[in-house]
Scaffold this active site. Sequence first.
Site, PDB file in Angstrom:
ATOM      1  CB  CYS A  29      70.741 -14.670 -32.659  1.00  0.00           C
ATOM      2  SG  CYS A  29      72.011 -13.421 -32.491  1.00  0.00           S
ATOM      3  CB  CYS A  42      -0.258   1.143   5.403  1.00  0.00           C
ATOM      4  SG  CYS A  42      -1.209  -0.309   4.957  1.00  0.00           S
ATOM      5  CB  CYS A  94      -0.878  -0.012   1.251  1.00  0.00           C
ATOM      6  SG  CYS A  94      -1.687   1.552   1.601  1.00  0.00           S
TER       7      CYS A  94
END
Lengths: 583, 161
Positions: free
Chosen positions: A305, A184, A179
């Site tokens: 080398c 609430c 709500c």
Amino acid sequence: MDSEDDMHDANDVESVDDDFYSGETAMESDDGDAADYEFIDNDSDEDDDPVSHRSQNYTILNEADIHLRQEDNIKKISSILSISSDEAAILLRHYNWSVSKVNDEWFANEEKVRRIVGLLEESRALPRGKELTCGICFEVYTCDKMSSAACGHPFCVTCWQGYISTAINDGPGCLMLRCPDPSCGAAIGQDMIIKLVSHDDREKYERYFLRSFVEDNRKTKWCPAPGCDYAVDFIVGGGTFDVTCRCSYSFCWNCTEEAHRPVDCDTVSKWIRKNSAESENMNWILANSKPCPKCKRPIEKNQGCMHITCTPPCKFEFCWLCLGAWSDHGERTGGFYACNRYEAAKQEGVYDDTEKRREMAKNSLERYTHFYERWATNQSSRQKALADLQQMQNIHLEKLSDKQCQPESQLKFITEAWLQIVECRRVLKWTYAYGYYLPAHEHAKRQLFEYLQGEAESGLERLHQCAEKELYSYLNVDGPSKDFNEFRMKLAGLTSVTRNYFENLVRALENGLSDVDARGGTSRTGGSRGLGAGSSKNSRNKGAAPPAARSRNIDDSGHWSCEYCTFANVRSANVCQMCQHRR
Amino acid sequence: MTSPSASSRKVLSKIATNRLQKELMEWQVNPPAGFKHKVTDNLQRWVIEVNGAPGTLYANETFQLQVDFPEHYPMEAPQVIFVPPAPLHPHIYSNGHICLDILYDSWSPAMTVSSVCISILSMLSSSTSKQRPADDERYVKNCRNGRSPKETRWWFHDDKV
Ligand SMILES: [Zn+2]
Ligand SMILES: [Zn+2]
Ligand SMILES: [Zn+2]
Ligand SMILES: [Zn+2]
Ligand SMILES: [Zn+2]
Ligand SMILES: [Zn+2]
Ligand SMILES: [Zn+2]
């Protein structure tokens, strides 16, 4: 002198063999000859096939199935708790769709559950016949233009619509809507939501609702294959995590990676992380490059080398070994391929640390590359086999049936062969990840592993070759071939032989190669420690087959089953046609 | 969801305008204690003066809140910040952003500017120490180019300061 080694092996078996696979251990561990026995007994081709005959501990669900289950759970809770189905849905969503959890919590403390979830005991209706102020827009309306949840807080229909639609477009949080009144916590039921929202929002909402049943539920997951809409419901406990979706993709339910039996999830995730290029790149650079002594950029050496010239603009010439300027070098320091200064310094221990690190990095890189290449090759080989299988089913089988005058039902052995190839490539691929993490000091295990892997691999190569090349020659003929039946025998035989090899391999790896100990036990009494790869072939040949297996060696049609590879040979042959093992 | 900084530039919807006019009227009749709305003709941005409550750490101090309303107010939360200098408070950053759940995740369209103001004052009043949040420097640096606090993913501190 071996006792310490043996202890070590025994301990490791336990740690490798985690509870994931423990279901298998029990039946294997009764005695040392278990492996040999299983091996010979396997031609029965019954329920003991661990790859394909396992009792299924999962269910594939399509959208309709998911709906049905969801509705079912809601109905169940609604009737057990005597609440509306709206309320049952809210409860189930809150407790992640676990019916038993809802039950337990509710009956332990209904009042508390109601408070947490926002379900009021009694719903309050709007005051009748009065004009009311909407708690959102603050306009005054007559009660028929207002609506409220069970709590009775009145809001006008327009504000409800705005509130719900905002929530739906914000994401799955809309499934837990309360709500709007800040003081609430009353939950808002599905009924009200569906009554108030637009068609589009309703579809979105229902989508979230369905998805929640799969995604918030500990027992279900979506199939991870791209574009697949099936979900898998899994019964946890017992059995493996391997799951094959109806879309034919196989994956591990636990980690959702592609199916990786017999390798465990941890190893797989380690391996996948390992493969993510970055970490390996670092090792590669460490192994193959050094910083230029002048400009510090990493220099990569790729020929023999020792005379290195840094890239422009630096162009510094130096010796790869001692990192000294090349101008100090020449004939007197050993020419282009050696460096006395370096050798001398190495003698004194100057370069030890960095060189050792570099060597180690190089070795570990080579080792990784070895396993990775084989892993990746099997992966692509599997992809190819999948494509071949598809082509076989879509095109070739029909053609072959035509050319060889065989009903397609008689050509199932070809599909079976290809399915076996696909599965074996998958297993083989993961054994390379397994091998990579098998500790180098576990010599006996390594040997056994390499032996089993080697056998399985060469079996698979023969099968793959036969299914690929030989089959082709029966496709490209004008009329039926006389020897097609022989080909059938051969391919079917190779399929079953290869299956056996792989079952052995899978079983051994799932047991953490614990057979090593069993074998070790036998050979120790004989006074030697010659276990593992080399000897196991012989010990198998000599190994006493249980009477039951022996008597089955010749079947009704007069074929004899090879003791070693189980291939059914014709009576006249004295040597197994598959493995050349003598009868 | 549209980004708040963009939506605050969008004009208010009709619903939002109506609601704000009602809120403003209510405020004029019944202003929350300790707050003063500075009158402008801009309905979409309110500037509100806050007086620290007597007997609290902020007594005799005055601050300014700036409240910006999005197009779809009150379905979407307003953006509420202190105009610097912001009060020294463990949940208020030096750029004026406020870490308070009702301004973000817990906003409800049934809340009002007035109820938000009361919550902010109660947050100030319950403070026991005047200090910035621990991550103030890092947070403020991250917000440099005008980022709205509504774009922050907040995790909310304990209610008790
Ligand atoms: Zn309204
Ligand atoms: Zn309510
Ligand atoms: Zn699928
Ligand atoms: Zn897994
Ligand atoms: Zn250089
Ligand atoms: Zn040198
Ligand atoms: Zn054989």
